[in-house]
Design an enzyme around this catalytic site. Structure first.
Site, PDB file in Angstrom:
ATOM      1  N   GLY A   1      -8.185  58.428  59.936  1.00 52.64           N
ATOM      2  CA  GLY A   1      -7.985  58.555  58.494  1.00 52.64           C
ATOM      3  C   GLY A   1      -9.079  59.383  57.863  1.00 52.64           C
ATOM      4  O   GLY A   1      -9.459  60.428  58.404  1.00 52.64           O
TER       5      GLY A   1
ATOM      6  N   GLY B   1     -13.345  55.310  56.362  1.00 52.83           N
ATOM      7  CA  GLY B   1     -14.055  55.162  57.628  1.00 52.83           C
ATOM      8  C   GLY B   1     -15.378  54.443  57.450  1.00 52.83           C
ATOM      9  O   GLY B   1     -15.745  53.570  58.249  1.00 52.83           O
TER      10      GLY B   1
ATOM     11  N   GLU C   1     -11.621  58.700  63.881  1.00 51.12           N
ATOM     12  CA  GLU C   1     -10.954  60.003  63.955  1.00 51.12           C
ATOM     13  C   GLU C   1     -10.701  60.430  62.526  1.00 51.12           C
ATOM     14  O   GLU C   1      -9.785  59.941  61.874  1.00 51.12           O
ATOM     15  CB  GLU C   1      -9.639  59.878  64.728  1.00 51.12           C
ATOM     16  CG  GLU C   1      -9.822  59.459  66.163  1.00 51.12           C
ATOM     17  CD  GLU C   1     -10.493  60.550  67.007  1.00 51.12           C
ATOM     18  OE1 GLU C   1     -10.344  61.729  66.673  1.00 51.12           O
ATOM     19  OE2 GLU C   1     -11.163  60.192  67.989  1.00 51.12           O
TER      20      GLU C   1
ATOM     21  N   CYS D   1      -4.390  66.656  60.265  1.00 53.54           N
ATOM     22  CA  CYS D   1      -5.851  66.720  60.203  1.00 53.54           C
ATOM     23  C   CYS D   1      -6.396  67.955  60.915  1.00 53.54           C
ATOM     24  O   CYS D   1      -7.480  68.430  60.604  1.00 53.54           O
ATOM     25  CB  CYS D   1      -6.481  65.461  60.769  1.00 53.54           C
ATOM     26  SG  CYS D   1      -5.908  65.057  62.409  1.00 53.54           S
TER      27      CYS D   1
END
Lengths: 492, 507
Positions: free
Chosen positions: A196, A201, A218, A252
């Site tokens: 995310g 995070g 990630e 991403c």
């Protein structure tokens, strides 16, 4: 839009407990069991492909081809890779031969961490749930999956199908939003795998810290493209725009901005206009080949960025928030301080940034957080090396964008602001296991070698014989030190 | 003896210097890294006497223990990194894949950047220099934070490091809580912390703010299982050695021994014999026995000994001013005894009924760093291995895996995560950077279908490239679980019983 039924909050600790009990029952020790579960993940998807395609059409208005290519293909690749390799990955390994220790049979074995938590994002809810899940299963763990709440059709489907295909005691789905995620984070996990953004995070890493839980992050990144004026602009434009508009920009690994020498910006924009017309012959809003933004809030966010940019919009620029529609957009003459650079756009907006030199391009890239990927379009090896060697990123790709996520054997992972840890392949398996080491020291070892270690200590040559020889002392130079005149004990 | 603390406002400058030095690119050269690794080893070798005396001053540690655990391990690590760095840092290609090989997929380990290594008081040479070697091998800059309660050692390291290693890349920051807090506010590319769980949490929380990856090497509480059929003398000697080395201050040290009740007395007797053979004039007078790091810790251990509800078989003497705790063996210790958390030369013996009770006992507690099994019975060994978890499991030995090249040291659960030594230590400090290079013509041949507008033909092409699945598991293999089958069966049964009832009503 379908309503996602959140898991009742007080069910969540029960689920955690059941997963834990199932792990301690020992049933994941069997490699055959793990392989069967891994295969079942594959069939969960295969048997229900049409339902997933429909769900993602509902959630993201994503074209069927994109779902097959981006969401499903990667999961199948992971299923195959884990199924074929889990025996080798879980085999007992011997440490390399060492004279002092070989008699003790030093060994290593990859053991499961235990009960792991997966928190997946909305953009690729199938790939980013089932690929890590397969790695977790291969490692012998129990797992609780938290699919994204912003894709209700897909997440409801996941919650329906997982109990039908996978072991009900080991693998669970918890649906919901912030309250349910908070509850999950209060519990103690043996590993948390989060995909995310950096803000969330940090919250997850803090929650994990309280329980000393290891994590994988990630995260995203503002992935730059550096264009060599000598490269084929048509090929570059086509691949870059493909990567940017895929999944309506919600990837991403997508390129976010292109750095091009300013004398060549016009040429690039022209090439992009041609590609754009070929992608959307009837215009993007009428195209079947364009997805939509996941929800109105994100669409509004991206619209605002477009409205605020100080660059010139050359393609797209329109938006209809109620339809979650953002036109694939290209903005030129974007300066370094543009609102487009405040955050990751995570939408179909590409910034073209004219620069004076490759050095300026590199400096700009390095002024931000390390991205997930740095892309270079060039056939000139030294141009490529200059950019790659002077930047840091999870991936360093020449003449290609995004697609490397699907390549078996190449782990996905970031560095710095784009995160740490990996998914896919052997590296993901190692995220979810720990090396248990073992030795077996025969009784006689003390008689022939190791006896000197017991008190009362006597000065002994035995110890120095166990030392390896040192690497050669570097020659006299700035950083070498002359040997002291008083040599210490232990010299042979 | 007072240690000079690094001034607080110096600390961000040190971080900035290290970062600048890293970004200058000088660590890219493998030759450079190898020189620095060699220099770490020579820094120790040239100054062995001074380091041994420092550990004697700080920990009362006998010279040989410094040679065995500190020097030997650092030399071994330097040799291994020096010899293998080319292999470790090489660019690799994944297994051949016909769909992708044209794109030249590659992986290469790249440095993370600037790393912070924080070490505790018990083996600061090992616990700073071994990670330093791994960090150097990975191409990083590093800041070392030695412990404040080994002031002679920590001052010595601060003096020698700049004489041997690159002054811009590698630094020592000395200090206590304030200095460590300051360090933890800065953004590191990796933090390696060795110590206890309480501070481990603080480090992890600080790291979370910067999304910094971590290695945590935390405590032990390591159990020993003694099979009465084993060579009791061999077992007692190795266990007692593991417990008394460094006066018990080793995270891998055996903390408690599980043995059948009937054999407890024989084991105690064996320990007592080794106490006398290890320390013929008593431990306090022996040159072969260390001291506790501080008076506070000695007092802490004294307190635990006084509170134990077990039977003190021998030892139990504490001289706080001397920081002396005698090697002590306590029998009949139960699960809830205060002695179960010690970090001192006190061995608890916990009598159990049988191996199953021993295993259950271990599993009821936090996952230990190591489990030690003294037995020649392969089936018993396997039973323990298969039914417990730990970072390491050793048969008929204690401690030594920390020195075995190629075997990483690492915990699990409250024992921490990540590894140090050998390639596993190196892997902590690098990230795998992947790369491809796609020649232009590949789109025409292979990937044209990915571009909009998407077509049926394109869809078919995508399908044709799809990875084939493994065989579908049979019903017995898959856990289309019993629960589901039972539910279905129940539903069917319920439906049919309703039907029967209805049918009966109509009759």
């Amino acid at each position: 839009m379908s309503m996602l039924v959140p898991t009742p909050i007080d069910e969540i600790s029960n689920i955690h407990r059941r997963a834990r009990e199932a792990f301690f029952s020992g049933k994941t020790k069997s490699i055959a069991f793990r392989k069967a579960q891994i295969a079942q993940v594959g069939y969960l998807l295969k048997d229900n492909e049409h339902r997933f395609i429909e769900a993602l059409k509902q959630d993201l208005r994503r074209p069927e081809s994109e779902t097959i290519l981006c969401d499903l293909a990667g999961a199948y690749i992971e299923v195959r890779s884990a199924y074929d390799n889990v025996e080798q990955w879980t085999k007992i390994q011997k440490a390399d031969f060492n004279l002092n220790f070989f008699a003790m049979s030093p060994k290593l074995k990859a053991e499961p961490k235990g009960v792991v938590l997966l928190i997946a994002p909305f953009n690729l809810p199938t790939f980013l749930v089932f690929s890590p899940l397969v790695s977790m299963i291969a490692g012998g763990n129990a797992a609780v999956i938290k699919p994204p709440d912003q894709t209700p059709a897909c997440s409801a489907l996941i919650a329906e199908l997982v109990p039908q295909y996978l072991d009900n005691d080991l693998y669970h789905v918890v649906n919901g939003g912030v309250p349910e995620t908070k509850k999950l984070l209060d519990l103690r996990w043996d590993h948390i795998f989060y995909i995310g953004n950096g803000r969330t995070g940090r919250i997850i890493a803090e929650a994990a810290a309280k329980h000393l839980t290891p994590t994988t992050m990630e995260l995203g990144g503002k992935n730059p493209v550096v264009l060599d004026p000598k490269c084929d602009f048509n090929v570059a434009a086509r691949r870059i725009l493909w990567g940017r508009f895929l999944n309506c920009g919600q990837i991403c690994m997508a390129p976010e901005y292109v750095l091009v020498q300013k004398e060549h910006q016009d040429r690039l924009v022209d090439a992009m206009k041609e590609v754009y017309a070929s992608f959307y012959p009837e215009g993007p809003e009428n195209s079947d080949s364009l997805a939509r933004i996941v929800n109105e809030a994100h669409a509004a966010r991206i619209k605002q960025i477009i409205d605020e940019t100080k660059g010139t919009i050359v393609l797209g620029g329109d938006a209809d928030v109620s339809k979650r529609y953002i036109a694939p957009t290209v903005v030129r003459d974007v300066a370094f301080d543009d609102p487009l650079f405040q955050d990751e756009v995570f939408g179909p907006v590409l910034a073209v940034v004219p620069v004076n030199s490759i050095e300026e391009a590199i400096d700009f890239i390095n002024s931000g957080e390390s991205p997930l990927a740095v892309y270079v379009f060039s056939t000139d090896k030294s141009f490529q090396s200059k950019v790659f060697d002077n930047t840091r990123s999870g991936a360093a790709n020449a003449n290609e964008v995004v697609i490397t996520t699907a390549i078996p054997g190449l782990p996905m992972g970031g560095v710095g602001g784009s995160g740490y840890g990996y998914y896919t392949g052997k590296q993901a398996f190692e995220e979810f296991t720990h090396w248990r080491i073992s030795i077996d020291n025969p009784s006689w070892a003390d008689k022939i070698g190791f006896g000197f270690r017991f008190p009362p200590y006597k000065p002994s040559k035995m110890l120095a014989m166990l030392y390896p020889s040192l690497p050669p002392r570097p020659a006299q130079g700035k950083n070498s030190k002359r040997a002291s005149t008083k040599s210490g004990a232990g010299k042979l | 003896m007072s240690l000079t603390y690094t001034p607080l406002d110096e600390i961000p400058n040190i971080h900035a210097t290290a970062r600048r030095a890293f970004l200058s690119g000088k660590t890219k050269s493998i030759v450079f890294r190898k020189r620095q690794i060699a220099q770490v080893a020579w820094m120790v070798k040239d100054n062995e006497q001074r380091f041994m005396e420092a550990m004697k001053a700080d920990l009362g540690r006998p010279y040989q223990e410094t040679e065995f655990f500190d020097f030997g391990i650092v030399y071994g690590e330097s040799r291994m990194a020096y010899d293998n760095i080319e292999k470790w840092t090489k660019e690799q290609a994944p297994d051949f894949n016909p769909n992708w090989f044209l794109m030249k997929p590659r992986l290469k380990p790249e440095p993370k950047g600037v790393v912070l290594v924080i070490a505790p008081f018990n083996y600061p040479l090992f616990l700073l220099l071994v990670p330093l070697i791994s960090a150097i091998a990975g191409g990083n800059a590093a800041v070392l934070k030695p412990p404040e309660n080994t002031p002679v050692f920590s001052a010595l390291l601060a003096e020698l490091l700049p004489e041997y290693l690159d002054k811009e890349l590698f630094h020592v920051v000395n200090g206590a809580v304030a200095e460590t807090t300051k360090l933890l506010e800065l953004p590191w590319d990796h933090i390696m912390y060795t110590g206890n769980g309480r501070v481990g949490r603080i480090v992890a929380e600080a790291a979370a703010k910067h999304l910094t990856p971590l290695t945590l090497e935390l405590g032990g509480k390591n159990p020993v299982i003694v099979d009465p059929k084993v060579d009791l003398e061999m077992a007692a000697r190795r266990i007692f050695w593991g417990r008394t080395s460094n006066a018990g201050q080793i995270c891998l040290a055996p903390e408690y021994v599980l043995v059948p009740e009937e054999s407890q007395a024989a084991l105690v007797s064996a320990f007592r014999n080794f106490y006398h053979s290890f320390f013929p004039e008593g431990a306090k007078k022996s040159d072969s026995f260390g001291r506790i790091v501080t008076e506070a810790h000695a007092a802490r251990i004294k307190n635990l000994i006084e509170q134990t509800r077990g039977t003190i078989e021998f030892g139990g003497d504490v001289d706080i001013a001397e920081k002396y705790v005698s090697p002590t063996v306590v029998s009949n210790v139960r699960a809830d005894d205060p002695l179960m958390e010690i970090f001192g030369p006190v061995l608890a013996i916990v009598p159990v009924k049988d191996i199953d009770e021993a295993i259950a006992f271990i599993n009821s507690r936090d996952v230990p760093l190591a489990i030690y099994v003294f037995s020649f019975d392969k089936a018993l060994q396997k039973k323990v291995v298969d039914n417990t978890q730990s970072g390491a499991i050793m048969m008929n030995e204690t401690l030594v895996t920390a020195g075995a090249p190629g075997l990483p040291v690492g915990g699990k659960g409250p024992g921490g995560y990540g590894y140090y030594t050998s390639k596993y230590g190196f892997d902590q400090f690098v990230h795998m950077r992947v790369s491809v290079n796609n020649p232009a013509w590949v789109d025409k041949l292979a990937l044209w279908f990915r571009f909009p507008p998407y077509t049926v033909a394109g869809g078919k092409k995508i399908r044709s490239l799809e990875t084939p699945l493994p065989p579908r598991p049979t019903d017995s293999e898959s856990s289309i679980s019993n629960t589901w089958v039972v539910l279905l069966a129940t539903a069917v049964a319920a439906a049919s019983s309703v039907a029967v009832l209805r049918a009966m009503e109509r009759v």
